[in-house]
Design an enzyme around this catalytic site. Structure first.
Site, short mmCIF file in Angstrom:
data_model
loop_
_atom_site.label_atom_id
_atom_site.label_comp_id
_atom_site.label_asym_id
_atom_site.label_seq_id
_atom_site.Cartn_x
_atom_site.Cartn_y
_atom_site.Cartn_z
N LYS A 85 10.31 -12.29 64.76
CA LYS A 85 9.04 -12.27 65.48
C LYS A 85 9.16 -11.50 66.79
O LYS A 85 10.21 -11.50 67.43
CB LYS A 85 8.58 -13.71 65.78
CG LYS A 85 8.37 -14.57 64.55
CD LYS A 85 7.31 -14.05 63.62
CE LYS A 85 5.91 -14.39 64.03
NZ LYS A 85 5.46 -15.73 63.70
N ARG A 100 -4.01 -17.00 49.81
CA ARG A 100 -2.82 -17.84 49.78
C ARG A 100 -3.18 -19.32 49.68
O ARG A 100 -2.52 -20.09 49.02
CB ARG A 100 -2.00 -17.59 51.05
CG ARG A 100 -0.76 -18.40 51.11
CD ARG A 100 0.07 -18.01 52.32
NE ARG A 100 1.35 -18.66 52.25
CZ ARG A 100 1.57 -19.89 52.64
NH1 ARG A 100 0.59 -20.61 53.11
NH2 ARG A 100 2.76 -20.42 52.54
N LYS A 142 5.71 -6.94 59.71
CA LYS A 142 4.99 -8.14 59.28
C LYS A 142 3.54 -7.97 59.73
O LYS A 142 3.22 -8.14 60.90
CB LYS A 142 5.62 -9.38 59.92
CG LYS A 142 5.00 -10.67 59.40
CD LYS A 142 5.82 -11.86 59.83
CE LYS A 142 5.35 -13.14 59.21
NZ LYS A 142 3.99 -13.51 59.59
N SER A 193 6.21 -19.08 52.42
CA SER A 193 6.12 -18.47 53.74
C SER A 193 7.53 -18.02 54.14
O SER A 193 8.45 -18.15 53.36
CB SER A 193 5.52 -19.44 54.75
OG SER A 193 6.16 -20.67 54.65
N GLU A 215 10.52 -4.27 56.92
CA GLU A 215 9.08 -4.04 56.72
C GLU A 215 8.32 -4.70 57.86
O GLU A 215 8.62 -5.83 58.22
CB GLU A 215 8.59 -4.71 55.43
CG GLU A 215 9.00 -4.01 54.18
CD GLU A 215 8.67 -4.83 52.93
OE1 GLU A 215 7.86 -5.78 53.02
OE2 GLU A 215 9.24 -4.51 51.89
N CYS A 221 -5.86 -48.12 74.18
CA CYS A 221 -5.95 -49.56 73.92
C CYS A 221 -5.46 -50.41 75.08
O CYS A 221 -5.57 -51.63 75.06
CB CYS A 221 -5.17 -49.91 72.66
SG CYS A 221 -3.40 -49.73 72.86
N CYS A 238 -4.15 -50.00 67.94
CA CYS A 238 -4.57 -48.98 68.91
C CYS A 238 -5.55 -48.04 68.20
O CYS A 238 -5.19 -47.36 67.24
CB CYS A 238 -3.37 -48.20 69.44
SG CYS A 238 -3.85 -46.82 70.48
N CYS A 286 -1.55 -47.50 77.73
CA CYS A 286 -2.16 -46.59 76.75
C CYS A 286 -3.62 -46.36 77.12
O CYS A 286 -4.38 -47.32 77.27
CB CYS A 286 -2.04 -47.18 75.35
SG CYS A 286 -3.01 -46.26 74.14
S1 IVH Z 1 7.07 -11.23 52.12
C1 IVH Z 1 8.41 -15.03 49.90
N1 IVH Z 1 6.46 -9.12 53.51
O1 IVH Z 1 3.91 -13.19 56.26
C2 IVH Z 1 7.86 -14.43 51.12
N2 IVH Z 1 5.26 -11.13 53.95
O2 IVH Z 1 5.24 -15.88 56.82
C3 IVH Z 1 6.79 -13.46 50.82
N3 IVH Z 1 3.53 -10.92 55.63
O3 IVH Z 1 2.34 -15.21 53.90
C4 IVH Z 1 6.30 -12.77 51.99
N4 IVH Z 1 3.82 -8.79 56.04
O4 IVH Z 1 1.13 -13.11 54.60
C5 IVH Z 1 6.20 -10.42 53.30
N5 IVH Z 1 5.99 -7.16 54.62
C6 IVH Z 1 5.74 -8.44 54.41
C7 IVH Z 1 4.73 -9.14 55.11
C8 IVH Z 1 4.53 -10.50 54.85
C9 IVH Z 1 3.11 -9.86 56.33
C10 IVH Z 1 2.96 -12.28 55.75
C11 IVH Z 1 2.49 -12.89 54.46
C12 IVH Z 1 3.19 -14.20 54.32
C13 IVH Z 1 3.68 -14.44 55.71
C14 IVH Z 1 4.98 -15.22 55.65
#
Ligand code: IVH
Length: 698
Positions: free
Chosen positions: A316, A141, A120, A84, A118, A424, A445, A421
């Protein structure tokens, strides 16, 4: 296969075999051939189609979906884990990300680092494995290590090529599947018309569609796919992320057209703002931007942390917010005894997700104070009936941003945080280490015991299917399960004449019971890191469990070291482990010194088989399995990079010298360690010589 007519007759044979075995498997729950044989026929079929793509239309076995199994999808181990990304929430985080990269690579400010930008995509990641150019398998995944085989469904996505023009033995391409916004509302309308359940957002629609058992061809056709990385390939397809995306296009994949490479961070951040403001015009949801070091050589040097790459980060978007009313304040008791207040909210839509509860963190947060006792929200408290602003960032539990006291009912009273609590009745106390209010009645508990049992079977621990929260509670209340080992005794209880169905009553039948026993049986084989995590030791979360598993390798090595450490009152060896801090050490020692915990653990050990922790690298060099200490500064690497190189080759890098250390690696201006190594008789190796011993390109 040389002649086309031979190919045609083989395709006929193969389609018959495949179709017959599918019907047997999917419709009659019968396996006429083994999974391996089935995969073999599929791959042979795919190879022929790849060679004669013009036959694909006539012989459609690969994109036909018969009756799909009503059980779960087949679980398949990923060739390499699907990682991730770590998150950034501000420009400062991005500057820090680059600073850390520079320091790891020992690069000065003057050297620029190109970053690939790129979007996300808020969808599902999918791994596509091509064998000799033909799509062989598509995996979700899953937990990052084991995914679900959704090949049949993925074949229906038009953005997923069934064959690609490179005949490499195995090529794995990863990317994101999403449900376009333009067809999402149509889908929901159709579902509503048919009286079915609708999807709350396009991401859920994508997930529900890709993971449906009875494939609906039309709905699958709506799914889209963007390729963004290579999981496995025998050689590099490109030198950089930007080139890789071009290569993907040549192979027939779609890539995202907002992608771009930046040398200057300022321009990159400007583009972030621009994409943020135009995000609603896109046909797919994005929840941020991913930045990746563009140069693959640098990516390779930077490598990975336990679950995310050092060379990429997700920037983000700010969280979305909504306003609603607090209907109730509840106290939940966690597995470590923490009393966590939760606000039950009047359901509200936040960015497409219906939210009905939010965390209130702790007693101080409700009172309007932060961890240090400073005022938050101008010191306003939160009460039942209050209007609050709620936000959610990512998949985490929603939080409360603010409270509007002007709308408060004059008769409302401040929330009274219990001093006993609620489960308990034990007196609760404030824990100085984390300011949490805790019930210290750990062993008895009920709420804590149940929470620990839930944790034990949860996805990242034993991952036992079919044991949801309610079932655990029922089993506990009915005295079937008191401690983890009891899960593994259920089946033998049944074999010895105990009638579960009669005892449990409603909702239980032969089949559900059989499935449950089957998943418990399967769960007996568990990886070391998951096992450590499942024990629910305070402060030993997923990450620490992975570090410990990586360090010790096997349960026996870990357990023997802990037992020896406890009997000799020596914690020194635990402090040596990078990433394991004081609190974790205290908690580990506390857990394993507790007689009752040890008894339960020993009981459990009779039933489980703990698999060794397999390190990612299988690179064997002169330093594999050796203990090293580093001293001084190095010309070719930063300390962090050198350490990571050594670890990838299976060496342990320690901080303190002792006679157990194999080599002291000496850089410039080494300091007192050299003298100490002389005294202890530890072999010293200088940087140049060391470079010859290791493979520093890996
Ligand atoms: S690269 C080693 N590129 O984000 C990391 N991930 O939090 C490989 N995602 O599980 C991920 N757009 O599902 C990458 N342009 C992008 C992405 C992307 C969406 C998602 C992906 C991954 C998650 C990571």
């Amino acid at each position: 296969m040389t002649i086309k007519s031979e190919a045609v007759s083989r395709l006929k044979e193969l389609s018959e075999i495949i179709t017959k075995s599918r019907v047997a498997y999917f419709n009659y729950n019968r396996s006429d051939i083994t999974d391996q044989e089935y995969d073999h026929y599929i791959s042979e079929f795919a190879k022929i189609i790849a060679k004669y793509p013009e036959l694909a239309d006539e012989y459609k076995v690969l994109d036909q979906v018969g009756a799909m199994p009503n059980s779960k999808f087949k679980k398949v181990k990923h060739l390499t884990p699907m990682y991730s990304l770590s998150n950034a929430f501000s420009d400062k985080d991005i500057y820090n990300f680059l600073k850390q990269i520079r320091s790891f690579l020992d690069l000065s400010e003057s050297k620029s680092i190109d970053l690939a930008f790129e979007p996300k995509i808020d969808g599902l990641s999918l791994s596509l494995i091509y064998k000799n150019g033909a799509l062989f398998q598509a995996l979700t995944r899953g937990d990052g290590h084991i995914g679900e085989d959704v090949t049949e469904n993925a074949r229906l996505i038009s953005d997923v090529p069934l064959s690609i023009p490179v005949k490499i033995d195995t090529l794995e391409i990863r990317g994101e599947v999403y449900f376009p916004n333009s067809t999402f509302s149509e889908l929901n309308e159709e579902l509503k018309r048919k009286g079915g359940k609708t999807f709350s957002n396009p991401r859920n629609a994508a997930s529900g569609t890709l993971r449906q058992f009875k494939s609906n061809k039309n709905r699958n056709k709506n799914l889209c796919f963007f390729a963004y990385s290579v999981g496995n390939a025998p050689y590099h397809l490109a030198d950089s992320q930007a080139m890789l995306l071009k290569t993907f296009n040549d192979l027939g994949f779609k890539t995202n057209d907002i992608s771009k490479v930046f040398t200057s961070i300022e321009e990159l951040l400007q583009y972030y703002e621009k994409v943020f403001s135009m995000r609603t015009e896109l046909d797919y949801d994005i929840d941020g931007i991913v930045y990746k070091v563009n140069d693959f050589r640098l990516q390779q040097r930077l490598g990975f942390r336990s679950s995310s790459p050092r060379w990429a980060i997700a920037h983000k978007f700010p969280a979305e917010m909504s306003i609603t009313v607090v209907e109730e304040i509840e106290i939940q008791i966690g597995r470590t005894g923490t009393l966590s207040p939760v606000a039950k909210l009047k359901p509200v839509n936040i960015g497409g997700v219906i939210v009905s509860s939010a965390t209130l963190h702790n007693r101080d947060f409700i009172r309007g104070l932060d961890n240090k006792g400073n005022k938050i929200r101008d010191g306003a408290d939160i009460r039942k009936g209050d209007w609050v602003t709620v936000y959610r960032a990512g998949d985490v539990i929603p939080k409360i941003k603010d409270v509007d006291i002007s709308k408060r009912n004059s008769t409302s009273g401040a929330f009274f945080f219990p001093d006993l609590c609620p489960s308990c009745g034990a007196e609760v106390k404030i824990d100085k280490t984390d300011s949490a209010i805790r019930c210290y009645n750990f062993q008895h508990c009920e709420a804590q015991v149940i929470a620990r049992l839930k944790h034990f079977v949860s996805k990242k621990a034993f991952n036992i299917d079919g044991l949801g929260g309610r079932i655990i509670e029922e089993f506990y209340q009915k005295d079937l399960i008191q401690q983890p080992a009891d899960f593994f005794r259920l089946e033998s209880k049944s074999k010895h004449g105990f009638n579960f169905i009669e005892f449990l009553g409603k909702g239980w039948g032969e089949k559900s019971l059989k499935n449950l026993f089957h998943s418990i049986e399967k769960a007996k084989f568990i990886k070391l890191d998951r096992f450590l995590f499942s024990l629910g030791i305070r402060h030993i979360g997923e990450n620490a469990s992975q570090i410990l598993a990586g360090y010790f390798g096997s349960w026996d090595d870990f357990y023997n070291a802990i037992k020896a450490g406890i009997s000799k009152n020596d914690r020194h060896f635990l402090f040596e482990i990078e990433g394991i801090g004081q609190l974790m050490v205290t908690s580990l020692v506390g857990f394993f010194s507790d007689f009752k915990e040890r008894e339960k653990l020993e009981d459990l050990l009779n039933y489980v088989k703990i698999e060794k922790f397999i390190k990612l690298s299988k690179i064997e060099t002169a330093i594999t399995n050796k203990k090293l200490v580093l001293t001084g500064t190095f010309n070719a690497f930063s300390r962090a990079e050198l350490k990571s190189i050594c670890e990838r080759q299976g060496a342990k890098v320690l901080t303190a010298l002792s006679s157990k250390v194999d080599f002291l690696i000496v850089g410039q201006a080494p300091g007192s360690k050299v003298k100490k190594a002389d005294e202890l008789g530890v072999k010293q190796i200088y940087e140049e010589e060391f470079k010859g011993l290791i493979d520093y390109n890996l």
